[in-house]
Design a protein around this motif. Structure first.
Motif, mmCIF file in Angstrom:
data_model
loop_
_atom_site.group_PDB
_atom_site.id
_atom_site.type_symbol
_atom_site.label_atom_id
_atom_site.label_comp_id
_atom_site.label_asym_id
_atom_site.label_seq_id
_atom_site.Cartn_x
_atom_site.Cartn_y
_atom_site.Cartn_z
ATOM 1 N N PHE A 84 0.824 -1.198 0.000
ATOM 2 C CA PHE A 84 0.000 0.000 0.000
ATOM 3 C C PHE A 84 0.864 1.256 0.000
ATOM 4 O O PHE A 84 0.625 2.189 -0.766
ATOM 5 C CB PHE A 84 -0.947 -0.001 1.214
ATOM 6 N N VAL A 85 1.890 1.274 0.834
ATOM 7 C CA VAL A 85 2.767 2.440 0.927
ATOM 8 C C VAL A 85 3.533 2.642 -0.377
ATOM 9 O O VAL A 85 3.610 3.756 -0.906
ATOM 10 C CB VAL A 85 3.748 2.297 2.119
ATOM 11 N N VAL A 86 4.077 1.570 -0.918
ATOM 12 C CA VAL A 86 4.866 1.682 -2.152
ATOM 13 C C VAL A 86 3.988 2.080 -3.330
ATOM 14 O O VAL A 86 4.324 3.003 -4.082
ATOM 15 C CB VAL A 86 5.618 0.361 -2.445
ATOM 16 N N PHE A 87 2.843 1.418 -3.500
ATOM 17 C CA PHE A 87 1.978 1.727 -4.637
ATOM 18 C C PHE A 87 1.377 3.126 -4.530
ATOM 19 O O PHE A 87 1.280 3.849 -5.511
ATOM 20 C CB PHE A 87 0.860 0.689 -4.781
ATOM 21 N N GLY A 88 0.964 3.507 -3.325
ATOM 22 C CA GLY A 88 0.447 4.862 -3.122
ATOM 23 C C GLY A 88 1.506 5.907 -3.401
ATOM 24 O O GLY A 88 1.239 6.939 -4.025
ATOM 25 N N CYS A 138 11.907 4.406 -17.607
ATOM 26 C CA CYS A 138 12.568 3.317 -18.328
ATOM 27 C C CYS A 138 11.722 2.053 -18.244
ATOM 28 O O CYS A 138 11.869 1.250 -17.330
ATOM 29 C CB CYS A 138 13.964 3.080 -17.754
ATOM 30 N N GLU A 139 10.828 1.871 -19.185
ATOM 31 C CA GLU A 139 9.912 0.736 -19.172
ATOM 32 C C GLU A 139 10.613 -0.597 -19.386
ATOM 33 O O GLU A 139 10.096 -1.635 -19.025
ATOM 34 C CB GLU A 139 8.818 0.921 -20.223
ATOM 35 N N GLU A 140 11.788 -0.571 -19.958
ATOM 36 C CA GLU A 140 12.480 -1.818 -20.269
ATOM 37 C C GLU A 140 13.373 -2.299 -19.131
ATOM 38 O O GLU A 140 14.049 -3.290 -19.252
ATOM 39 C CB GLU A 140 13.323 -1.648 -21.544
ATOM 40 N N SER A 141 13.360 -1.619 -18.006
ATOM 41 C CA SER A 141 14.209 -1.984 -16.880
ATOM 42 C C SER A 141 13.880 -3.387 -16.384
ATOM 43 O O SER A 141 12.730 -3.797 -16.362
ATOM 44 C CB SER A 141 14.026 -0.985 -15.742
ATOM 45 N N SER A 142 14.895 -4.101 -15.944
ATOM 46 C CA SER A 142 14.670 -5.441 -15.396
ATOM 47 C C SER A 142 14.307 -5.381 -13.915
ATOM 48 O O SER A 142 13.916 -6.375 -13.327
ATOM 49 C CB SER A 142 15.924 -6.297 -15.590
ATOM 50 N N ALA A 143 14.432 -4.209 -13.302
ATOM 51 C CA ALA A 143 14.139 -4.065 -11.880
ATOM 52 C C ALA A 143 12.667 -3.761 -11.663
ATOM 53 O O ALA A 143 12.025 -3.136 -12.489
ATOM 54 C CB ALA A 143 14.982 -2.938 -11.294
ATOM 55 N N GLY A 144 12.141 -4.178 -10.547
ATOM 56 C CA GLY A 144 10.802 -3.776 -10.140
ATOM 57 C C GLY A 144 9.687 -4.668 -10.646
ATOM 58 O O GLY A 144 9.881 -5.607 -11.404
ATOM 59 N N LEU A 145 8.502 -4.329 -10.215
ATOM 60 C CA LEU A 145 7.289 -5.057 -10.510
ATOM 61 C C LEU A 145 6.846 -4.822 -11.952
ATOM 62 O O LEU A 145 6.935 -3.720 -12.472
ATOM 63 C CB LEU A 145 6.203 -4.563 -9.547
ATOM 64 N N ARG A 146 6.354 -5.849 -12.582
ATOM 65 C CA ARG A 146 5.844 -5.741 -13.943
ATOM 66 C C ARG A 146 4.419 -5.182 -13.929
ATOM 67 O O ARG A 146 3.648 -5.434 -13.001
ATOM 68 C CB ARG A 146 5.847 -7.111 -14.625
ATOM 69 N N ARG A 178 -2.079 -7.194 -7.407
ATOM 70 C CA ARG A 178 -1.608 -6.911 -6.048
ATOM 71 C C ARG A 178 -2.393 -5.773 -5.408
ATOM 72 O O ARG A 178 -2.672 -5.812 -4.220
ATOM 73 C CB ARG A 178 -0.110 -6.619 -6.065
ATOM 74 N N VAL A 179 -2.770 -4.769 -6.193
ATOM 75 C CA VAL A 179 -3.574 -3.673 -5.650
ATOM 76 C C VAL A 179 -4.967 -4.190 -5.291
ATOM 77 O O VAL A 179 -5.516 -3.833 -4.238
ATOM 78 C CB VAL A 179 -3.657 -2.491 -6.639
ATOM 79 N N ASP A 180 -5.536 -5.039 -6.130
ATOM 80 C CA ASP A 180 -6.851 -5.615 -5.821
ATOM 81 C C ASP A 180 -6.817 -6.414 -4.518
ATOM 82 O O ASP A 180 -7.769 -6.367 -3.736
ATOM 83 C CB ASP A 180 -7.340 -6.507 -6.960
ATOM 84 N N LEU A 187 -5.137 4.493 -4.567
ATOM 85 C CA LEU A 187 -5.016 3.207 -5.268
ATOM 86 C C LEU A 187 -5.996 3.105 -6.429
ATOM 87 O O LEU A 187 -5.682 2.484 -7.445
ATOM 88 C CB LEU A 187 -5.213 2.048 -4.296
ATOM 89 N N ASP A 188 -7.174 3.715 -6.291
ATOM 90 C CA ASP A 188 -8.115 3.739 -7.417
ATOM 91 C C ASP A 188 -7.515 4.503 -8.601
ATOM 92 O O ASP A 188 -7.656 4.081 -9.753
ATOM 93 C CB ASP A 188 -9.443 4.362 -7.002
ATOM 94 N N ALA A 189 -6.855 5.604 -8.317
ATOM 95 C CA ALA A 189 -6.188 6.369 -9.383
ATOM 96 C C ALA A 189 -5.075 5.537 -10.009
ATOM 97 O O ALA A 189 -4.913 5.509 -11.236
ATOM 98 C CB ALA A 189 -5.637 7.682 -8.833
ATOM 99 N N LEU A 190 -4.321 4.834 -9.164
ATOM 100 C CA LEU A 190 -3.247 3.971 -9.664
ATOM 101 C C LEU A 190 -3.808 2.881 -10.575
ATOM 102 O O LEU A 190 -3.267 2.617 -11.656
ATOM 103 C CB LEU A 190 -2.481 3.356 -8.493
ATOM 104 N N LEU A 191 -4.914 2.255 -10.158
ATOM 105 C CA LEU A 191 -5.535 1.220 -10.989
ATOM 106 C C LEU A 191 -6.018 1.779 -12.321
ATOM 107 O O LEU A 191 -5.879 1.123 -13.359
ATOM 108 C CB LEU A 191 -6.703 0.572 -10.246
ATOM 109 N N ALA A 192 -6.577 2.976 -12.306
ATOM 110 C CA ALA A 192 -7.026 3.597 -13.553
ATOM 111 C C ALA A 192 -5.843 3.864 -14.484
ATOM 112 O O ALA A 192 -5.930 3.620 -15.694
ATOM 113 C CB ALA A 192 -7.774 4.898 -13.259
ATOM 114 N N HIS A 193 -4.745 4.328 -13.930
ATOM 115 C CA HIS A 193 -3.558 4.574 -14.756
ATOM 116 C C HIS A 193 -2.952 3.259 -15.246
ATOM 117 O O HIS A 193 -2.481 3.167 -16.383
ATOM 118 C CB HIS A 193 -2.531 5.407 -13.989
ATOM 119 N N ALA A 194 -2.978 2.231 -14.405
ATOM 120 C CA ALA A 194 -2.470 0.918 -14.827
ATOM 121 C C ALA A 194 -3.319 0.359 -15.969
ATOM 122 O O ALA A 194 -2.785 -0.177 -16.945
ATOM 123 C CB ALA A 194 -2.461 -0.046 -13.647
ATOM 124 N N ALA A 195 -4.644 0.498 -15.860
ATOM 125 C CA ALA A 195 -5.532 0.022 -16.925
ATOM 126 C C ALA A 195 -5.276 0.767 -18.232
ATOM 127 O O ALA A 195 -5.231 0.168 -19.307
ATOM 128 C CB ALA A 195 -6.989 0.168 -16.496
#
Length: 119
Positions: free
Chosen positions: A3-7, A53-61, A68-70, A84-92
């Motif tokens: 929650f802290v990291v995603f927020g 850098c979208e091609e980075s090998s580090a971090g969550l895909r 994970r947010v759900d 988190l709702d805003a994050l989900l909208a941007h992820a979608a």
């Protein structure tokens, strides 16, 4: 901890976008985070948001971020999670834009790019 990291990711991406829209560059937010929280996840997120850098090998895909947010939201179904709702909208939006490639893309950069496109 998710929650802290995603927020934080959503808020840092929004801050970098607003900074850029006001005539600064994304480096401004990254430098601020590095000054107030050096060598922490915040400064690392600032660097990912800055570099996008979208091609980075580090971090969550990107393709696993929504799942994970759900899970976080399922733990407290009566609680509102606007960040988190805003994050989900941007992820979608990023998943729709990237299509099949979203399974290979680093989430932090994809979210930062999507926030920049939507604000």
């Amino acid at each position: 901890s998710d929650f802290v990291v995603f927020g934080s990711l959503e808020l840092i991406a929004e801050a970098a976008t607003l900074s850029q829209q006001s005539g600064q560059d994304r480096e401004t937010v990254s430098s601020l985070l590095d000054a107030i929280a050096p060598n922490t996840y915040l400064s690392s997120l600032g660097e990912f948001v800055r570099d996008r850098c979208e091609e980075s090998s580090a971090g969550l895909r990107l393709d696993t971020l929504a799942e994970r947010v759900d899970r976080i939201k399922e733990l407290s179904p009566r609680v509102s999670f606007p960040v988190l709702d805003a994050l989900l909208a941007h992820a979608a939006g990023a998943q729709e834009r990237l299509g099949q490639k979203s399974s290979e893309v680093q989430a932090t950069a994809a979210i930062a790019d999507q926030v920049g496109r939507s604000l």
